[in-house]
Motif scaffolding. Structure first.
Motif, PDB file in Angstrom:
ATOM      1  N   VAL A  80      37.423  45.958  46.183  1.00 43.03           N
ATOM      2  CA  VAL A  80      36.640  44.943  46.882  1.00 43.03           C
ATOM      3  C   VAL A  80      35.366  44.728  46.084  1.00 43.03           C
ATOM      4  N   VAL A  81      35.087  43.459  45.819  1.00 40.59           N
ATOM      5  CA  VAL A  81      33.957  43.092  44.968  1.00 40.59           C
ATOM      6  C   VAL A  81      32.993  42.203  45.745  1.00 40.59           C
ATOM      7  N   LYS A  82      31.715  42.476  45.607  1.00 38.31           N
ATOM      8  CA  LYS A  82      30.667  41.593  46.138  1.00 38.31           C
ATOM      9  C   LYS A  82      30.259  40.677  45.007  1.00 38.31           C
ATOM     10  N   PRO A  83      30.629  39.377  45.094  1.00 40.66           N
ATOM     11  CA  PRO A  83      30.283  38.476  43.986  1.00 40.66           C
ATOM     12  C   PRO A  83      28.772  38.295  43.873  1.00 40.66           C
ATOM     13  N   VAL A  84      28.302  38.171  42.666  1.00 41.17           N
ATOM     14  CA  VAL A  84      26.892  37.905  42.420  1.00 41.17           C
ATOM     15  C   VAL A  84      26.693  36.397  42.484  1.00 41.17           C
ATOM     16  N   SER A  85      25.708  35.963  43.229  1.00 39.39           N
ATOM     17  CA  SER A  85      25.493  34.527  43.402  1.00 39.39           C
ATOM     18  C   SER A  85      24.963  33.901  42.123  1.00 39.39           C
ATOM     19  N   ALA A  86      25.148  32.590  42.012  1.00 42.61           N
ATOM     20  CA  ALA A  86      24.666  31.842  40.841  1.00 42.61           C
ATOM     21  C   ALA A  86      23.171  32.092  40.669  1.00 42.61           C
ATOM     22  N   GLU A  87      22.469  32.180  41.781  1.00 40.46           N
ATOM     23  CA  GLU A  87      21.022  32.418  41.777  1.00 40.46           C
ATOM     24  C   GLU A  87      20.698  33.751  41.095  1.00 40.46           C
ATOM     25  N   GLU A  88      21.413  34.795  41.531  1.00 46.68           N
ATOM     26  CA  GLU A  88      21.170  36.119  40.963  1.00 46.68           C
ATOM     27  C   GLU A  88      21.539  36.163  39.487  1.00 46.68           C
TER      28      GLU A  88
ATOM     29  N   LYS B  62      29.972  43.137  41.999  1.00 46.12           N
ATOM     30  CA  LYS B  62      29.732  44.577  42.071  1.00 46.12           C
ATOM     31  C   LYS B  62      30.825  45.191  42.931  1.00 46.12           C
ATOM     32  N   VAL B  63      31.427  46.264  42.453  1.00 52.37           N
ATOM     33  CA  VAL B  63      32.521  46.913  43.180  1.00 52.37           C
ATOM     34  C   VAL B  63      31.952  47.671  44.382  1.00 52.37           C
ATOM     35  N   VAL B  64      32.488  47.387  45.589  1.00 51.91           N
ATOM     36  CA  VAL B  64      31.981  48.072  46.783  1.00 51.91           C
ATOM     37  C   VAL B  64      33.041  48.972  47.426  1.00 51.91           C
ATOM     38  N   ALA B  65      34.294  48.855  46.981  1.00 52.24           N
ATOM     39  CA  ALA B  65      35.347  49.732  47.497  1.00 52.24           C
ATOM     40  C   ALA B  65      36.523  49.688  46.530  1.00 52.24           C
ATOM     41  N   VAL B  66      37.212  50.835  46.357  1.00 52.16           N
ATOM     42  CA  VAL B  66      38.362  50.879  45.442  1.00 52.16           C
ATOM     43  C   VAL B  66      39.563  51.524  46.127  1.00 52.16           C
TER      44      VAL B  66
ATOM     45  N   MET C  49      50.678  53.096  41.784  1.00 50.39           N
ATOM     46  CA  MET C  49      51.829  53.981  41.835  1.00 50.39           C
ATOM     47  C   MET C  49      52.850  53.465  40.823  1.00 50.39           C
ATOM     48  N   THR C  50      53.193  54.280  39.823  1.00 47.18           N
ATOM     49  CA  THR C  50      54.133  53.823  38.803  1.00 47.18           C
ATOM     50  C   THR C  50      55.565  53.963  39.293  1.00 47.18           C
ATOM     51  N   GLU C  51      56.467  53.389  38.501  1.00 45.80           N
ATOM     52  CA  GLU C  51      57.902  53.438  38.800  1.00 45.80           C
ATOM     53  C   GLU C  51      58.416  54.885  38.842  1.00 45.80           C
ATOM     54  N   SER C  52      57.731  55.773  38.122  1.00 47.51           N
ATOM     55  CA  SER C  52      58.169  57.168  38.138  1.00 47.51           C
ATOM     56  C   SER C  52      57.485  57.958  39.255  1.00 47.51           C
ATOM     57  N   GLY C  53      56.748  57.233  40.116  1.00 45.08           N
ATOM     58  CA  GLY C  53      56.198  57.886  41.293  1.00 45.08           C
ATOM     59  C   GLY C  53      54.923  58.664  41.018  1.00 45.08           C
ATOM     60  N   LYS C  54      54.208  58.250  39.996  1.00 42.88           N
ATOM     61  CA  LYS C  54      52.968  58.913  39.613  1.00 42.88           C
ATOM     62  C   LYS C  54      51.805  58.013  40.017  1.00 42.88           C
ATOM     63  N   LEU C  55      50.786  58.594  40.625  1.00 41.50           N
ATOM     64  CA  LEU C  55      49.627  57.809  41.045  1.00 41.50           C
ATOM     65  C   LEU C  55      48.584  57.798  39.929  1.00 41.50           C
ATOM     66  N   ILE C  56      48.278  56.609  39.428  1.00 40.24           N
ATOM     67  CA  ILE C  56      47.279  56.482  38.369  1.00 40.24           C
ATOM     68  C   ILE C  56      45.983  55.973  38.981  1.00 40.24           C
ATOM     69  N   PRO C  57      44.937  56.823  39.004  1.00 37.02           N
ATOM     70  CA  PRO C  57      43.678  56.403  39.637  1.00 37.02           C
ATOM     71  C   PRO C  57      43.079  55.207  38.913  1.00 37.02           C
ATOM     72  N   LEU C  58      42.286  54.449  39.631  1.00 37.10           N
ATOM     73  CA  LEU C  58      41.676  53.273  39.031  1.00 37.10           C
ATOM     74  C   LEU C  58      40.569  53.678  38.059  1.00 37.10           C
ATOM     75  N   ASP C  59      40.277  52.752  37.150  1.00 38.25           N
ATOM     76  CA  ASP C  59      39.204  52.915  36.167  1.00 38.25           C
ATOM     77  C   ASP C  59      37.850  52.715  36.832  1.00 38.25           C
ATOM     78  N   LEU C  60      37.834  51.843  37.796  1.00 43.30           N
ATOM     79  CA  LEU C  60      36.585  51.404  38.408  1.00 43.30           C
ATOM     80  C   LEU C  60      36.105  52.355  39.492  1.00 43.30           C
ATOM     81  N   LYS C  61      34.808  52.407  39.665  1.00 43.38           N
ATOM     82  CA  LYS C  61      34.192  53.219  40.716  1.00 43.38           C
ATOM     83  C   LYS C  61      33.264  52.326  41.528  1.00 43.38           C
ATOM     84  N   VAL C  62      32.985  52.750  42.770  1.00 46.79           N
ATOM     85  CA  VAL C  62      32.049  51.998  43.598  1.00 46.79           C
ATOM     86  C   VAL C  62      30.703  51.949  42.874  1.00 46.79           C
TER      87      VAL C  62
END
Lengths: 97, 97, 97, 97, 97, 97, 97
Positions: A13-21, A41-45, A50-63
């Motif tokens: 979930v991303v909070k978009p930065v306004s044109a003003e900002e 700005k990322v506010v939630a991840v 989940m890959t085809e082989s059933g492995k969970l790959i964590p995201l690159d992004l952080k809050v």
């Protein structure tokens, strides 16, 4: 900030930065024909992809990460009078220092 | 140079070489019907491509590489009055010596 | 010959054989409705195809190979007044003895 | 016969059987709406299909095999005044005894 | 509530939240051009997604989860005068706290 | 019966059952808008499907099986005045007892 | 009931429930714009889905299961004056208790 939403899988979930900002920050997008990304700005991840082989790959992004993402992507979400976007991590182009 | 952007995954940030610089370098593109690539210099690279089996494959490209890439590809980014392109490594055709 | 380009991945750089040279070589393409391939000579090869399991598979082709490739494929590159094509190995149909 | 071409990967080179020869052989194609395959003889085969896991799977076909293949498929090749087709093994429907 | 349906595979059954209920909850969707998700509550879940390697990956969602999902997705189901939607978990964007 | 053809891979050769024979067998297709399958008898089978991991999976079907298959599928083959169809096993819907 | 058909692979044979029977059962589909599934009963199942790694994954469904399935899907089959549908298990949305 967007305390209600818990993204599934590889979504964030991303909070978009306004044109003003953006203008204030001095990060002005060029006025050309090519597609231009949006800033936010990322506010939630989600917990990851989940890959085809059933492995969970964590995201690159952080809050808290500042990001550039493909324009017109994602779905809108409003909470406490603020607008958010729910996008896939694969639609995030870069982090911003 | 583009100190702000950190590309995600298999993306790289490229500083396109202007037509003026190309002319000076003597690397003139032929004037034919086929699609012609653009030239540029890699200024930032992602950490690599995550495969379905959850293995991270580092990119081939390094910062400083001169490259040819598919025309009209990528998304624009402007920083400190300079224009950059964010492209996937798979849209990079060749390195240039 | 095309000393400047280092193809990425499964790409190769080919020097197309001119219609004139083809005529001299006696390898005349038939004048029919079916699609006809072009002839050329490989002048540079990428380091190979990276599979989903993260394994690098070297290309079949080597510098110096004479090849037939799908017409209208690839992107143009000019160096030292010579025209080259950057194509994927998968667009190369056959080697020529 | 087609001594010059060495097919790449899963490609084979086929010498199509002319309508005249088909008539003589008594193998007449029905005159209906459904798509009809062509007949030919394999004159060269590639070394096989490289899978995603980097394993080379040799082709089923051998030089000398008589085959039926999907009409209008492949690319033409002429050598010593004879016409050939370069097709993928997956476009070959059956062998013929 | 929807006691009759047992979703197959990666499907879930969702009871959509009416516009009326959304208004009362204070979770108002913005009135813009971007696509807006719908809200609902999970009332039944499938046993999971079967991967190509034959591994069953259980769903993220549980009965009782409040969710946002892509608009216009899914198939309708009516039971005891109530309307439900049968959707794939991959069409669920986020859980809601 | 179709002694000449040896199907490649996952292909089978089917002798379609004529409308006349279908009528006699009492297996009448309904006269509705939905697509209706054709009936036939398997007269030759390929050696199987080669997976991406290089494993040969033998076909389900055997010579002599009566089958239903997707209409308008396959390619025609005529031998000894009889018409046959060359189809993929995946276009065969069911066997018939 | 449909004793003649033996579905291949991941296919099942379904006896659709008539609109009359649906009305009697009290399971009325809503009259809205969204796509509505059909109801039926499984009368035959294939032996399962063969994965790329050559593993047979048995179907979820068993003979006798009542199901909801995507409308307009499948191919028709008539036997002993009864109409059936041959569908893929992946087109079955839910079982019904």
């Amino acid at each position: 900030m967007a305390r209600k939403v818990i993204p599934l899988g590889e979504r964030v979930v991303v909070k978009p930065v306004s044109a003003e900002e953006v203008r204030k920050s001095g990060l002005i997008m060029p006025d050309t024909a090519r597609e231009k990304p949006e800033q936010g700005k990322v506010v939630a991840v989600g917990r990851g992809r989940m890959t085809e082989s059933g492995k969970l790959i964590p995201l690159d992004l952080k809050v808290g990460d500042k990001v550039l993402f493909t324009k017109y992507t994602g779905q809108e979400w409003r909470e406490d009078n603020e607008d958010y976007l729910i996008v896939r991590e694969s639609d995030i182009l870069t982090k911003l220092r």
